[in-house]
Design a protein around this motif. Structure first.
Motif, PDB file in Angstrom:
ATOM      1  N   TRP A   1       0.823  -1.212   0.000  1.00 15.42           N
ATOM      2  CA  TRP A   1       0.000   0.000   0.000  1.00 15.42           C
ATOM      3  C   TRP A   1       0.856   1.259   0.000  1.00 15.42           C
ATOM      4  O   TRP A   1       0.522   2.242  -0.676  1.00 15.42           O
ATOM      5  CB  TRP A   1      -0.955   0.000   1.194  1.00 15.42           C
ATOM      6  CG  TRP A   1      -2.252  -0.668   0.865  1.00 15.42           C
ATOM      7  CD1 TRP A   1      -2.533  -1.986   0.919  1.00 15.42           C
ATOM      8  CD2 TRP A   1      -3.421  -0.010   0.386  1.00 15.42           C
ATOM      9  NE1 TRP A   1      -3.809  -2.234   0.505  1.00 15.42           N
ATOM     10  CE2 TRP A   1      -4.390  -1.014   0.172  1.00 15.42           C
ATOM     11  CE3 TRP A   1      -3.762   1.301   0.109  1.00 15.42           C
ATOM     12  CZ2 TRP A   1      -5.664  -0.755  -0.291  1.00 15.42           C
ATOM     13  CZ3 TRP A   1      -5.039   1.574  -0.354  1.00 15.42           C
ATOM     14  CH2 TRP A   1      -5.984   0.558  -0.562  1.00 15.42           C
ATOM     15  N   LEU A   2       1.949   1.257   0.757  1.00 16.80           N
ATOM     16  CA  LEU A   2       2.823   2.440   0.742  1.00 16.80           C
ATOM     17  C   LEU A   2       3.409   2.667  -0.648  1.00 16.80           C
ATOM     18  O   LEU A   2       3.459   3.812  -1.145  1.00 16.80           O
ATOM     19  CB  LEU A   2       3.934   2.266   1.782  1.00 16.80           C
ATOM     20  CG  LEU A   2       3.495   2.273   3.251  1.00 16.80           C
ATOM     21  CD1 LEU A   2       4.687   2.024   4.161  1.00 16.80           C
ATOM     22  CD2 LEU A   2       2.823   3.601   3.606  1.00 16.80           C
ATOM     23  N   ALA A   3       3.846   1.563  -1.280  1.00 12.42           N
ATOM     24  CA  ALA A   3       4.390   1.704  -2.631  1.00 12.42           C
ATOM     25  C   ALA A   3       3.288   2.081  -3.622  1.00 12.42           C
ATOM     26  O   ALA A   3       3.489   2.945  -4.509  1.00 12.42           O
ATOM     27  CB  ALA A   3       5.064   0.390  -3.054  1.00 12.42           C
ATOM     28  N   GLY A   4       2.107   1.446  -3.491  1.00 13.63           N
ATOM     29  CA  GLY A   4       1.017   1.746  -4.408  1.00 13.63           C
ATOM     30  C   GLY A   4       0.534   3.178  -4.304  1.00 13.63           C
ATOM     31  O   GLY A   4       0.236   3.831  -5.312  1.00 13.63           O
ATOM     32  N   VAL A   5       0.443   3.694  -3.071  1.00 14.64           N
ATOM     33  CA  VAL A   5       0.008   5.078  -2.877  1.00 14.64           C
ATOM     34  C   VAL A   5       1.010   6.033  -3.513  1.00 14.64           C
ATOM     35  O   VAL A   5       0.645   7.020  -4.188  1.00 14.64           O
ATOM     36  CB  VAL A   5      -0.179   5.371  -1.375  1.00 14.64           C
ATOM     37  CG1 VAL A   5      -0.291   6.874  -1.126  1.00 14.64           C
ATOM     38  CG2 VAL A   5      -1.418   4.658  -0.855  1.00 14.64           C
ATOM     39  N   SER A   6       2.296   5.746  -3.305  1.00 10.89           N
ATOM     40  CA  SER A   6       3.322   6.632  -3.878  1.00 10.89           C
ATOM     41  C   SER A   6       3.265   6.647  -5.405  1.00 10.89           C
ATOM     42  O   SER A   6       3.327   7.710  -6.044  1.00 10.89           O
ATOM     43  CB  SER A   6       4.711   6.171  -3.411  1.00 10.89           C
ATOM     44  OG  SER A   6       4.794   6.206  -2.003  1.00 10.89           O
ATOM     45  N   LEU A   7       3.127   5.449  -6.022  1.00 12.20           N
ATOM     46  CA  LEU A   7       3.060   5.387  -7.480  1.00 12.20           C
ATOM     47  C   LEU A   7       1.790   6.031  -8.015  1.00 12.20           C
ATOM     48  O   LEU A   7       1.804   6.701  -9.064  1.00 12.20           O
ATOM     49  CB  LEU A   7       3.143   3.916  -7.929  1.00 12.20           C
ATOM     50  CG  LEU A   7       4.479   3.211  -7.668  1.00 12.20           C
ATOM     51  CD1 LEU A   7       4.391   1.729  -8.035  1.00 12.20           C
ATOM     52  CD2 LEU A   7       5.604   3.896  -8.455  1.00 12.20           C
ATOM     53  N   THR A   8       0.669   5.805  -7.288  1.00 15.60           N
ATOM     54  CA  THR A   8      -0.597   6.390  -7.736  1.00 15.60           C
ATOM     55  C   THR A   8      -0.553   7.911  -7.676  1.00 15.60           C
ATOM     56  O   THR A   8      -1.073   8.608  -8.570  1.00 15.60           O
ATOM     57  CB  THR A   8      -1.752   5.855  -6.877  1.00 15.60           C
ATOM     58  OG1 THR A   8      -1.772   4.429  -6.959  1.00 15.60           O
ATOM     59  CG2 THR A   8      -3.078   6.405  -7.356  1.00 15.60           C
ATOM     60  N   MET A   9       0.071   8.445  -6.630  1.00 16.36           N
ATOM     61  CA  MET A   9       0.142   9.911  -6.505  1.00 16.36           C
ATOM     62  C   MET A   9       0.983  10.533  -7.619  1.00 16.36           C
ATOM     63  O   MET A   9       0.761  11.672  -8.016  1.00 16.36           O
ATOM     64  CB  MET A   9       0.728  10.278  -5.139  1.00 16.36           C
ATOM     65  CG  MET A   9      -0.167   9.907  -3.957  1.00 16.36           C
ATOM     66  SD  MET A   9      -1.747  10.805  -3.952  1.00 16.36           S
ATOM     67  CE  MET A   9      -1.174  12.479  -3.703  1.00 16.36           C
ATOM     68  N   MET A  10       1.925   9.749  -8.146  1.00 15.06           N
ATOM     69  CA  MET A  10       2.739  10.279  -9.242  1.00 15.06           C
ATOM     70  C   MET A  10       1.916  10.499 -10.505  1.00 15.06           C
ATOM     71  O   MET A  10       2.232  11.374 -11.325  1.00 15.06           O
ATOM     72  CB  MET A  10       3.895   9.319  -9.547  1.00 15.06           C
ATOM     73  CG  MET A  10       4.935   9.225  -8.451  1.00 15.06           C
ATOM     74  SD  MET A  10       6.254   8.059  -8.891  1.00 15.06           S
ATOM     75  CE  MET A  10       7.234   8.099  -7.398  1.00 15.06           C
ATOM     76  N   HIS A  11       0.850   9.688 -10.667  1.00 18.44           N
ATOM     77  CA  HIS A  11       0.009   9.822 -11.844  1.00 18.44           C
ATOM     78  C   HIS A  11      -1.072  10.890 -11.678  1.00 18.44           C
ATOM     79  O   HIS A  11      -1.796  11.190 -12.622  1.00 18.44           O
ATOM     80  CB  HIS A  11      -0.666   8.479 -12.180  1.00 18.44           C
ATOM     81  CG  HIS A  11       0.278   7.463 -12.734  1.00 18.44           C
ATOM     82  ND1 HIS A  11       1.116   6.721 -11.937  1.00 18.44           N
ATOM     83  CD2 HIS A  11       0.526   7.087 -14.037  1.00 18.44           C
ATOM     84  CE1 HIS A  11       1.826   5.899 -12.696  1.00 18.44           C
ATOM     85  NE2 HIS A  11       1.494   6.104 -13.980  1.00 18.44           N
ATOM     86  N   LYS A  12      -1.186  11.418 -10.482  1.00 18.03           N
ATOM     87  CA  LYS A  12      -2.212  12.426 -10.254  1.00 18.03           C
ATOM     88  C   LYS A  12      -1.718  13.792 -10.717  1.00 18.03           C
ATOM     89  O   LYS A  12      -0.597  14.203 -10.379  1.00 18.03           O
ATOM     90  CB  LYS A  12      -2.573  12.465  -8.760  1.00 18.03           C
ATOM     91  CG  LYS A  12      -3.710  13.424  -8.436  1.00 18.03           C
ATOM     92  CD  LYS A  12      -4.069  13.354  -6.960  1.00 18.03           C
ATOM     93  CE  LYS A  12      -5.216  14.308  -6.655  1.00 18.03           C
ATOM     94  NZ  LYS A  12      -5.585  14.280  -5.211  1.00 18.03           N
ATOM     95  N   GLU A  13      -2.536  14.479 -11.422  1.00 19.39           N
ATOM     96  CA  GLU A  13      -2.153  15.789 -11.939  1.00 19.39           C
ATOM     97  C   GLU A  13      -2.138  16.821 -10.821  1.00 19.39           C
ATOM     98  O   GLU A  13      -3.112  16.940 -10.058  1.00 19.39           O
ATOM     99  CB  GLU A  13      -3.133  16.230 -13.030  1.00 19.39           C
ATOM    100  CG  GLU A  13      -3.149  15.307 -14.238  1.00 19.39           C
ATOM    101  CD  GLU A  13      -4.185  15.748 -15.255  1.00 19.39           C
ATOM    102  OE1 GLU A  13      -4.891  16.751 -14.974  1.00 19.39           O
ATOM    103  OE2 GLU A  13      -4.297  15.116 -16.303  1.00 19.39           O
ATOM    104  N   GLY A  14      -1.044  17.500 -10.718  1.00 18.43           N
ATOM    105  CA  GLY A  14      -0.931  18.569  -9.733  1.00 18.43           C
ATOM    106  C   GLY A  14      -0.930  18.109  -8.300  1.00 18.43           C
ATOM    107  O   GLY A  14      -1.403  18.832  -7.419  1.00 18.43           O
ATOM    108  N   ALA A  15      -0.424  16.910  -8.024  1.00 20.07           N
ATOM    109  CA  ALA A  15      -0.365  16.413  -6.646  1.00 20.07           C
ATOM    110  C   ALA A  15       0.604  17.243  -5.826  1.00 20.07           C
ATOM    111  O   ALA A  15       1.723  17.543  -6.264  1.00 20.07           O
ATOM    112  CB  ALA A  15       0.054  14.950  -6.639  1.00 20.07           C
ATOM    113  N   GLN A  16       0.168  17.649  -4.631  1.00 18.71           N
ATOM    114  CA  GLN A  16       0.974  18.476  -3.757  1.00 18.71           C
ATOM    115  C   GLN A  16       1.729  17.593  -2.742  1.00 18.71           C
ATOM    116  O   GLN A  16       1.298  16.479  -2.422  1.00 18.71           O
ATOM    117  CB  GLN A  16       0.079  19.466  -3.001  1.00 18.71           C
ATOM    118  CG  GLN A  16      -0.696  20.396  -3.898  1.00 18.71           C
ATOM    119  CD  GLN A  16       0.217  21.313  -4.699  1.00 18.71           C
ATOM    120  OE1 GLN A  16       1.220  21.818  -4.194  1.00 18.71           O
ATOM    121  NE2 GLN A  16      -0.123  21.532  -5.977  1.00 18.71           N
TER     122      GLN A  16
END
Length: 404
Positions: A123-138
């Motif tokens: 989950w930690l790895a998945g959250v990090s990778l998913t956030m990279m695909h989010k546009e404009g993630a802060q």
């Protein structure tokens, strides 16, 4: 928390724990789906609109929670697949991973070590990778999502530890209850054995003296009326003495309050041996001598009673089985023990049947009394024939060491 709030929260939690797990987990899944739907119901400007694919993916993050306790790893895998897919395809992406937080908590609370660690790292790895695909993630969004995962996992571990601690306390309470029950049963058995020995000694002694006098009474009733009258008086006296001692025992059993009309007398001890010897000599027609050597020392109350009962039972056996004419009772006091010796000139052990041979209740009771006080008992033929009982009892100072 106020007392009024605690008064209804505690029963509610107890009822929740006792409810059907499927019902509780189904309600939890519905709550998670509702929470995830809030951003569809009240979208922010610029958010992606809800599609039917998005609804199915959102349901996929909630429905597996129904089986979170029956199959935690499979339920976690299901939520772990639907959550990133929903985020990547913007249908719409979840602001808070409600289903993920629940499965992380569940895995930490009930899953085996390798499963819960695998799920946390995934989950930690998945959250990090998913956030990279989010546009404009802060950056704060990364911190929020990652800390949410760690916090949910941490709460699950706390729940696991609390459950283990509660189970350990309950197991300890059960063990203590079993030990307490065993101690109670053992104490009851010991007390019953003690009461049985006391009643045996009292009744056997009194009945033996009464039988001796009853047998002698008819023989002399015509030739020597005064002696016959004395025999009947002796029978009555032995009966009264037995009743007095039985009342003492029964008074302790009933725990009757002591008042002016009902005085609970103490059990007889070493000081009462003189009266016992005189009673046997006068009633049974047996010459009994009492000799004491050494300086008397204080005895524990239980040892006092045991010393009296040992001599009483030894004299009773002599009257019933030995056909002796003379008996000698010796008290030898030393610094650490009292040695009681009762020797008669009657029949030896082989002529006494069960009692004399060491298998009768009387001699068994003597050994049990001595052992209960930390002493020893030995029975057998006397040096000049007859029968001898030798009992060694510790004085008050050495009794605790003797009992171990």
């Amino acid at each position: 928390m106020s007392v009024s709030a605690q008064s209804w929260i505690t029963p509610a939690v107890a009822r929740l724990r006792a409810a059907n797990p499927y019902v509780v987990d189904a309600a939890l899944a519905a709550l998670v789906l509702f929470a995830a739907s809030l951003q569809w119901m009240f979208p922010d400007d610029g958010d992606d609109r809800l599609t039917w694919q998005g609804f199915l993916l959102g349901a996929g993050t909630a429905v597996p929670l129904v089986w979170r306790r029956r199959a935690p790893f499979l339920a976690a895998c299901g939520v772990s697949v639907f959550t990133p897919v929903m985020a990547v395809y913007h249908a719409p992406p979840p602001d808070v991973m409600y289903g993920g937080l629940v499965v992380l908590y569940t895995m930490a609370a009930i899953a085996p070590p390798w499963q819960r660690r695998f799920m946390l790292v995934g989950w930690l790895a998945g959250v990090s990778l998913t956030m990279m695909h989010k546009e404009g993630a802060q950056p704060f969004e990364y911190a929020f999502q990652l800390l949410s995962c760690v916090s949910a996992y941490g709460f699950g571990m706390l729940a696991r530890l609390q459950r283990a601690y509660t189970a350990a306390l309950e197991d300890r309470a059960r063990r203590l209850e079993r030990e307490r029950a065993a101690d109670t049963a053992r104490a009851v058995a010991q007390e019953r054995a003690k009461i049985a020995r006391d009643m045996h000694d009292i009744l056997a002694h009194a009945v033996s003296l009464m039988v001796v006098q009853a047998e002698a009474g008819p023989v002399v009733v015509r030739s020597d009326p005064e002696r016959a009258e004395a025999a009947f008086d002796a029978i009555a006296g032995a009966g009264r003495d037995a009743m007095t001692q039985l009342r003492r025992i029964l008074g302790v059993l009933k725990d009757e309050p002591v008042n002016e009309t009902s005085v609970r007398l103490p059990q007889p001890g070493v000081a009462a041996l003189t009266d016992l010897v005189r009673q046997v000599s006068e009633t049974a027609g047996l010459r009994v001598e009492l000799h004491a050597t050494g300086e008397p020392r204080p005895l524990h109350p239980d040892t006092e009673v045991a010393a009296y009962r040992v001599v009483q039972e030894a004299l009773t056996n002599t009257v019933k089985h030995a056909y002796a004419s003379r008996t000698r009772v010796e008290l030898d006091w030393t610094e650490d023990q009292l040695t009681l010796t009762v020797t008669d000139d009657g029949r030896g052990p082989a002529d006494r049947g069960g009692s004399g041979g060491g298998t009768g209740h009387g001699l068994i009771g003597i050994r049990e009394r001595a052992a209960a006080c930390g002493g020893t008992a030995r029975t057998g033929p006397g040096p000049d024939g007859g029968f001898r009982v030798v009992v060694r009892l510790p004085v008050a100072v050495g009794r605790q060491a003797a009992l171990g």
